[in-house]
Design an enzyme around this catalytic site. Structure first.
Site, mmCIF file in Angstrom:
data_model
loop_
_atom_site.group_PDB
_atom_site.id
_atom_site.type_symbol
_atom_site.label_atom_id
_atom_site.label_comp_id
_atom_site.label_asym_id
_atom_site.label_seq_id
_atom_site.Cartn_x
_atom_site.Cartn_y
_atom_site.Cartn_z
ATOM 1 C CE1 TYR A 162 47.518 10.846 31.279
ATOM 2 C CE2 TYR A 162 45.580 11.010 29.964
ATOM 3 C CZ TYR A 162 45.916 11.007 31.230
ATOM 4 O OH TYR A 162 45.334 11.050 32.355
ATOM 5 N NE ARG B 188 45.554 18.805 35.226
ATOM 6 C CZ ARG B 188 45.179 17.833 35.875
ATOM 7 N NH1 ARG B 188 44.631 16.812 35.711
ATOM 8 N NH2 ARG B 188 46.250 17.548 37.010
ATOM 9 C CB VAL B 189 40.545 23.975 30.682
ATOM 10 C CG1 VAL B 189 39.522 23.221 31.093
ATOM 11 C CG2 VAL B 189 39.871 25.187 30.078
ATOM 12 C CD GLN C 60 30.835 14.801 20.725
ATOM 13 O OE1 GLN C 60 29.775 15.534 20.721
ATOM 14 N NE2 GLN C 60 30.468 13.734 19.905
HETATM 15 P P1 NAD Z 1 48.717 15.031 38.936
HETATM 16 O O1 NAD Z 1 49.839 15.289 37.895
HETATM 17 O O2 NAD Z 1 48.406 15.859 39.975
HETATM 18 O O3 NAD Z 1 49.255 13.807 39.991
HETATM 19 C C1 NAD Z 1 49.996 12.622 39.392
HETATM 20 C C2 NAD Z 1 50.929 12.148 40.449
HETATM 21 O O4 NAD Z 1 51.749 11.117 39.823
HETATM 22 C C3 NAD Z 1 52.052 13.430 40.790
HETATM 23 O O5 NAD Z 1 52.126 13.446 41.997
HETATM 24 C C4 NAD Z 1 53.298 12.921 39.973
HETATM 25 O O6 NAD Z 1 54.325 13.420 40.620
HETATM 26 C C5 NAD Z 1 53.112 11.488 40.226
HETATM 27 N N1 NAD Z 1 53.918 10.571 39.192
HETATM 28 C C6 NAD Z 1 53.970 10.935 38.054
HETATM 29 N N2 NAD Z 1 54.999 10.089 37.228
HETATM 30 C C7 NAD Z 1 55.523 9.097 38.330
HETATM 31 C C8 NAD Z 1 56.022 8.019 38.432
HETATM 32 N N3 NAD Z 1 56.833 7.561 37.493
HETATM 33 N N4 NAD Z 1 56.300 7.531 39.647
HETATM 34 C C9 NAD Z 1 55.826 7.919 40.803
HETATM 35 N N5 NAD Z 1 55.135 9.163 40.754
HETATM 36 C C10 NAD Z 1 54.794 9.693 39.572
HETATM 37 O O7 NAD Z 1 47.299 14.547 38.162
HETATM 38 P P2 NAD Z 1 46.120 14.068 38.824
HETATM 39 O O8 NAD Z 1 45.098 14.978 38.020
HETATM 40 O O9 NAD Z 1 46.005 13.964 40.232
HETATM 41 O O10 NAD Z 1 45.842 12.568 38.119
HETATM 42 C C11 NAD Z 1 46.127 11.541 38.934
HETATM 43 C C12 NAD Z 1 45.773 10.148 37.961
HETATM 44 O O11 NAD Z 1 44.234 10.278 37.745
HETATM 45 C C13 NAD Z 1 46.354 10.192 36.846
HETATM 46 O O12 NAD Z 1 46.986 8.654 36.511
HETATM 47 C C14 NAD Z 1 45.574 10.666 35.766
HETATM 48 O O13 NAD Z 1 45.785 9.967 34.539
HETATM 49 C C15 NAD Z 1 44.172 10.088 36.161
HETATM 50 N N6 NAD Z 1 43.297 10.818 35.540
HETATM 51 C C16 NAD Z 1 42.997 12.451 36.038
HETATM 52 C C17 NAD Z 1 42.236 13.217 35.541
HETATM 53 C C18 NAD Z 1 41.924 14.464 36.044
HETATM 54 O O14 NAD Z 1 41.075 15.047 35.357
HETATM 55 N N7 NAD Z 1 42.555 14.923 37.054
HETATM 56 C C19 NAD Z 1 41.318 12.699 34.427
HETATM 57 C C20 NAD Z 1 41.431 11.276 34.046
HETATM 58 C C21 NAD Z 1 42.462 10.511 34.801
HETATM 59 N N1 UDP Z 2 41.800 24.809 26.917
HETATM 60 C C1 UDP Z 2 41.793 26.028 26.430
HETATM 61 N N2 UDP Z 2 42.613 26.911 27.109
HETATM 62 C C2 UDP Z 2 43.592 26.490 28.061
HETATM 63 C C3 UDP Z 2 43.713 25.324 28.331
HETATM 64 C C4 UDP Z 2 43.115 24.305 27.759
HETATM 65 O O1 UDP Z 2 40.916 26.272 25.721
HETATM 66 O O2 UDP Z 2 44.134 27.350 28.568
HETATM 67 C C5 UDP Z 2 41.147 23.545 26.078
HETATM 68 C C6 UDP Z 2 41.593 22.429 25.746
HETATM 69 O O3 UDP Z 2 42.161 22.705 24.289
HETATM 70 C C7 UDP Z 2 40.775 21.172 25.667
HETATM 71 C C8 UDP Z 2 39.904 21.733 26.960
HETATM 72 O O4 UDP Z 2 40.227 23.025 27.400
HETATM 73 O O5 UDP Z 2 39.873 21.296 24.661
HETATM 74 C C9 UDP Z 2 40.178 20.953 28.160
HETATM 75 O O6 UDP Z 2 41.626 20.841 28.126
HETATM 76 P P1 UDP Z 2 42.608 20.176 29.393
HETATM 77 O O7 UDP Z 2 44.046 20.297 29.301
HETATM 78 O O8 UDP Z 2 42.120 20.747 30.746
HETATM 79 O O9 UDP Z 2 42.200 18.902 29.399
HETATM 80 P P2 UDP Z 2 42.093 17.588 28.235
HETATM 81 O O10 UDP Z 2 42.109 18.260 27.020
HETATM 82 O O11 UDP Z 2 42.883 16.594 28.556
HETATM 83 O O12 UDP Z 2 40.489 17.175 28.335
#
Ligand code: NAD
Ligand code: UDP
Length: 340
Positions: A147, A188-189, A278
């Site tokens: 990722y 996700r947390v 962090q």
């Molecule tokens: P999500 O998993 O809900 O959405 C991702 C979408 O992309 C899904 O609908 C999935 O089916 C689609 N997808 C995955 N692989 C694909 C492919 N090969 N072709 C077409 N579609 C595909 O996640 P999200 O939280 O909505 O994240 C959306 C974007 O934002 C992602 O690129 C993610 O990396 C970025 N992002 C999200 C967060 C967050 O906290 N939500 C943080 C940082 C970055």
């Molecule tokens: N986390 C946790 N319990 C859970 C899921 C996640 O303590 O059931 C923690 C995880 O280890 C991380 C933080 O929550 O430190 C955020 O995790 P998440 O998967 O939401 O996102 P990311 O690590 O990509 O920020």
């Protein structure tokens, strides 16, 4: 926005994408939502299907895309560690081949294109809070690398297409975002703690819970993405988008228990490898360039998210599936002597 602006949202049936599609429709755009439904669902966009200006296309971004649009938001990529580690090779392909395909499309159309990058490009950061000029501390060979490095390579491609082909690019570095329509089982947390609390299951804090994250409510994030897309061609980013209020994971667990009124216990589980200790965005650039900052505090955002998951758990079709996946409730402790 111009009434007839045609916008492609890849990953549009996912959590962030579905909210973005909705806001784009509200702004008058014609929206083409592309998704392979790996983590997204039709359910997320079902209310949009009635709009004449909305179209849903099943497609994988790792294959070339031939459509006609004016703007592209590239969101396609699983975002939760559980999902992106499920098929790490496909995750890297989605970020890298996906970026090449959407950039090629933008080049042919001279379209504006925005990449949903991530705070993960900073890895386990040695600079706090994270500023855009920080190059990060990323493990290139660990379980999160598919990722993190995929997203870093996508940023590289965006900037090379800018330098080589003068593309109109925008790169947003998105920090942890939460809200309704997160996948209930993506680990996700925020979604995990809320579902665990609502079902009375143990709340699983990984490690001691002292690691921090900064949580941005989805409406704020979508507003930031749209503002970035609306900027002139001189604004490329990368630009941090997120909420600079920082919380420990243990604090989040306690807040979720309080707001749900749950009797769940907090239990500790091993900290996953390379889990950043962090994370907090410096959003000075977004404030200056976009005039943007988040408005929704954690209390308000968490309450709205709880209400969404409450509804989902009450759904006759989906509720039982989620309960099954979250396992049986922990057995009650045996009564103490004298408790009857
Ligand atoms: P999500 O998993 O809900 O959405 C991702 C979408 O992309 C899904 O609908 C999935 O089916 C689609 N997808 C995955 N692989 C694909 C492919 N090969 N072709 C077409 N579609 C595909 O996640 P999200 O939280 O909505 O994240 C959306 C974007 O934002 C992602 O690129 C993610 O990396 C970025 N992002 C999200 C967060 C967050 O906290 N939500 C943080 C940082 C970055
Ligand atoms: N986390 C946790 N319990 C859970 C899921 C996640 O303590 O059931 C923690 C995880 O280890 C991380 C933080 O929550 O430190 C955020 O995790 P998440 O998967 O939401 O996102 P990311 O690590 O990509 O920020």
């Amino acid at each position: 926005m111009h009434l007839e602006t045609r916008v492609l949202v890849t990953g549009g049936a996912g959590f962030l994408g579905s909210h973005l599609c909705w806001e784009l429709l509200q702004s008058g755009a014609t929206v083409l939502c592309l998704d392979n439904f790996f983590t997204g669902t039709r359910r997320n966009v079902k209310d949009l299907l009635d709009y004449r200006r909305f179209e849903l296309l099943r497609h994988d971004v790792t294959f070339p895309i031939y459509v006609e649009v004016d703007q592209i938001f590239n969101l396609a990529c699983p975002a939760s560690p559980v999902h992106y580690q499920h098929d790490p090779v496909q995750t890297t392909k989605t970020s890298v081949h996906g970026a090449i395909n959407v950039l090629g499309l933008a080049k042919r159309l001279r379209a504006k294109i925005l990449q949903a990058s991530t705070s993960e490009v900073y890895g386990d950061p040695a600079v706090h809070p994270q500023v855009e000029g920080y190059w990060g501390n990323v493990n290139p060979i660990g379980p999160r690398s598919c990722y993190d490095e995929g997203k870093r390579c996508a940023e590289t491609l965006f900037f090379d297409y800018r330098r080589q082909h003068n593309l109109r690019i925008k790169v947003a570095r998105i920090f942890n975002t939460y809200g309704p329509r997160m996948h209930p089982n993506d680990g996700r947390v925020v979604s995990n703690f809320i579902v665990q609390a609502l079902l009375g299951r143990d709340i699983t804090v990984f490690g001691d819970g002292a690691q921090t994250r900064s949580f941005c409510y989805v409406d704020d994030m979508v507003g930031g993405l749209m503002r970035l897309m609306a900027t002139g061609d001189d604004v490329t980013g990368p630009i941090n988008l997120g909420n600079p209020q920082e919380f420990t994971i243990l604090d989040l667990a306690k807040a979720v228990i309080e707001f749900t009124g749950s009797r769940s216990r907090i239990v500790h589980r091993p900290l996953p490898q390379d889990d950043p200790r962090q994370r907090c965005p410096d959003i000075t650039l977004a404030q200056q360039v976009l005039g943007w900052e988040p408005k929704t505090d954690l209390t308000e955002g968490i309450k709205r998210t709880i209400s969404y998951f409450d509804g989902l758990l009450g759904d006759k079709e989906i509720g039982p599936l989620i309960k099954q996946q979250f396992g049986a409730p922990a057995p009650s402790p045996p009564p103490l002597a004298g408790e009857g």
